[in-house]
Design a protein around this motif. Sequence first.
Motif, PDB file in Angstrom:
ATOM      1  N   MET A   1       0.854  -1.183   0.000  1.00 42.84           N
ATOM      2  CA  MET A   1       0.000   0.000   0.000  1.00 42.84           C
ATOM      3  C   MET A   1       0.899   1.244   0.000  1.00 42.84           C
ATOM      4  O   MET A   1       1.787   1.366   0.837  1.00 42.84           O
ATOM      5  N   PRO A   2       0.717   2.141  -0.929  1.00 45.98           N
ATOM      6  CA  PRO A   2       1.538   3.347  -0.937  1.00 45.98           C
ATOM      7  C   PRO A   2       1.259   4.202   0.284  1.00 45.98           C
ATOM      8  O   PRO A   2       0.147   4.277   0.774  1.00 45.98           O
ATOM      9  N   ARG A   3       2.326   4.844   0.739  1.00 53.07           N
ATOM     10  CA  ARG A   3       2.224   5.661   1.938  1.00 53.07           C
ATOM     11  C   ARG A   3       1.136   6.721   1.805  1.00 53.07           C
ATOM     12  O   ARG A   3       0.400   6.986   2.744  1.00 53.07           O
ATOM     13  N   ALA A   4       0.998   7.307   0.615  1.00 53.75           N
ATOM     14  CA  ALA A   4       0.010   8.369   0.427  1.00 53.75           C
ATOM     15  C   ALA A   4      -1.416   7.848   0.599  1.00 53.75           C
ATOM     16  O   ALA A   4      -2.315   8.600   0.901  1.00 53.75           O
ATOM     17  N   ALA A  10      -7.781   2.394   6.063  1.00 54.83           N
ATOM     18  CA  ALA A  10      -6.821   1.492   5.425  1.00 54.83           C
ATOM     19  C   ALA A  10      -6.004   0.747   6.466  1.00 54.83           C
ATOM     20  O   ALA A  10      -5.727  -0.449   6.314  1.00 54.83           O
ATOM     21  N   VAL A  11      -5.617   1.418   7.529  1.00 49.79           N
ATOM     22  CA  VAL A  11      -4.876   0.764   8.618  1.00 49.79           C
ATOM     23  C   VAL A  11      -5.750  -0.328   9.240  1.00 49.79           C
ATOM     24  O   VAL A  11      -5.280  -1.443   9.513  1.00 49.79           O
ATOM     25  N   THR A  12      -7.015  -0.016   9.441  1.00 49.95           N
ATOM     26  CA  THR A  12      -7.936  -0.995  10.014  1.00 49.95           C
ATOM     27  C   THR A  12      -8.081  -2.203   9.095  1.00 49.95           C
ATOM     28  O   THR A  12      -8.083  -3.353   9.555  1.00 49.95           O
ATOM     29  N   ALA A  13      -8.181  -1.964   7.794  1.00 51.68           N
ATOM     30  CA  ALA A  13      -8.326  -3.067   6.832  1.00 51.68           C
ATOM     31  C   ALA A  13      -7.097  -3.974   6.846  1.00 51.68           C
ATOM     32  O   ALA A  13      -7.224  -5.208   6.802  1.00 51.68           O
ATOM     33  N   VAL A  41       5.118   0.832   5.704  1.00 57.41           N
ATOM     34  CA  VAL A  41       5.503   2.102   6.320  1.00 57.41           C
ATOM     35  C   VAL A  41       6.227   1.823   7.631  1.00 57.41           C
ATOM     36  O   VAL A  41       6.230   0.693   8.121  1.00 57.41           O
ATOM     37  N   ALA A  42       6.821   2.850   8.190  1.00 61.79           N
ATOM     38  CA  ALA A  42       7.430   2.738   9.513  1.00 61.79           C
ATOM     39  C   ALA A  42       6.329   2.896  10.566  1.00 61.79           C
ATOM     40  O   ALA A  42       5.311   3.550  10.319  1.00 61.79           O
ATOM     41  N   VAL A  43       6.543   2.307  11.730  1.00 61.58           N
ATOM     42  CA  VAL A  43       5.539   2.370  12.800  1.00 61.58           C
ATOM     43  C   VAL A  43       5.100   3.794  13.105  1.00 61.58           C
ATOM     44  O   VAL A  43       3.896   4.049  13.268  1.00 61.58           O
ATOM     45  N   PRO A  44       6.025   4.769  13.194  1.00 65.32           N
ATOM     46  CA  PRO A  44       5.570   6.138  13.507  1.00 65.32           C
ATOM     47  C   PRO A  44       4.528   6.685  12.526  1.00 65.32           C
ATOM     48  O   PRO A  44       3.709   7.521  12.898  1.00 65.32           O
ATOM     49  N   SER A  45       4.547   6.195  11.289  1.00 64.96           N
ATOM     50  CA  SER A  45       3.554   6.670  10.311  1.00 64.96           C
ATOM     51  C   SER A  45       2.138   6.271  10.704  1.00 64.96           C
ATOM     52  O   SER A  45       1.163   6.936  10.344  1.00 64.96           O
ATOM     53  N   LEU A  46       2.018   5.176  11.461  1.00 61.34           N
ATOM     54  CA  LEU A  46       0.680   4.731  11.888  1.00 61.34           C
ATOM     55  C   LEU A  46       0.057   5.690  12.892  1.00 61.34           C
ATOM     56  O   LEU A  46      -1.162   5.784  12.980  1.00 61.34           O
ATOM     57  N   TYR A  47       0.891   6.375  13.653  1.00 62.22           N
ATOM     58  CA  TYR A  47       0.376   7.236  14.713  1.00 62.22           C
ATOM     59  C   TYR A  47      -0.388   8.453  14.185  1.00 62.22           C
ATOM     60  O   TYR A  47      -1.051   9.144  14.951  1.00 62.22           O
TER      61      TYR A  47
END
Length: 198
Positions: A1-4, A10-13, A41-47
């Motif tokens: 999945m692209p970062r953008a 999307a995180v939930t899916a 992605v890196a974990v910090p991107s999830l936040y």
Amino acid sequence: MPRAGLTRAAVTAVAIDLVDEGGTAGFDRLTLAAVAGRAGVAVPSLYKHVSSIDDLRRLLATESLAELTRVLAAATIGRAGPEAVRAAADAMRDFARRHPGRYAATQVAPHGSDPADGELVARAEETIAVLAGVLRGFGLPDDELVDAIRMLRSAVHGFVTLELGGGFGLPDDLDRSYAVLVDGVTAGIERLAQAPEK
């Protein structure tokens, strides 16, 4: 999945796919690192989308309960009495077998006093409302509905948990044993409905 393309949905899916792949333990073992790795992605991107693993688990539980409620409603519509109980039980069992991680997520009891659980509370109430509708066909008084719902859920959950965990080692037909269980629960609900008022 692209970062953008990363969003809360999307995180939930991604997390939903991971918990189902992880089987019955997938929900408990879910980590942000695993979600980030799958999302690329890196974990910090999830936040930017979820505040913590607890927040993500709450999202999963909310979405999974909504899906289970839709399945239950579709299975039981137009049915009443023992037929409706069997349809509800079958729907729960089938959901658990197809989506073991999501099923585990539906077992999270929300805390009504926690504002963060507001949506989860609403989804849980919808699930209970469908089950209550199934059981009202027995003429249960309102104060017996909770007991009957707990009886049905506990019986099916116990069977499903043992089934998915490989806890039935004897060669006898599982579907037959399951049918006996549902018949027993139905008989128990009927007795509950006929009991003298407290």
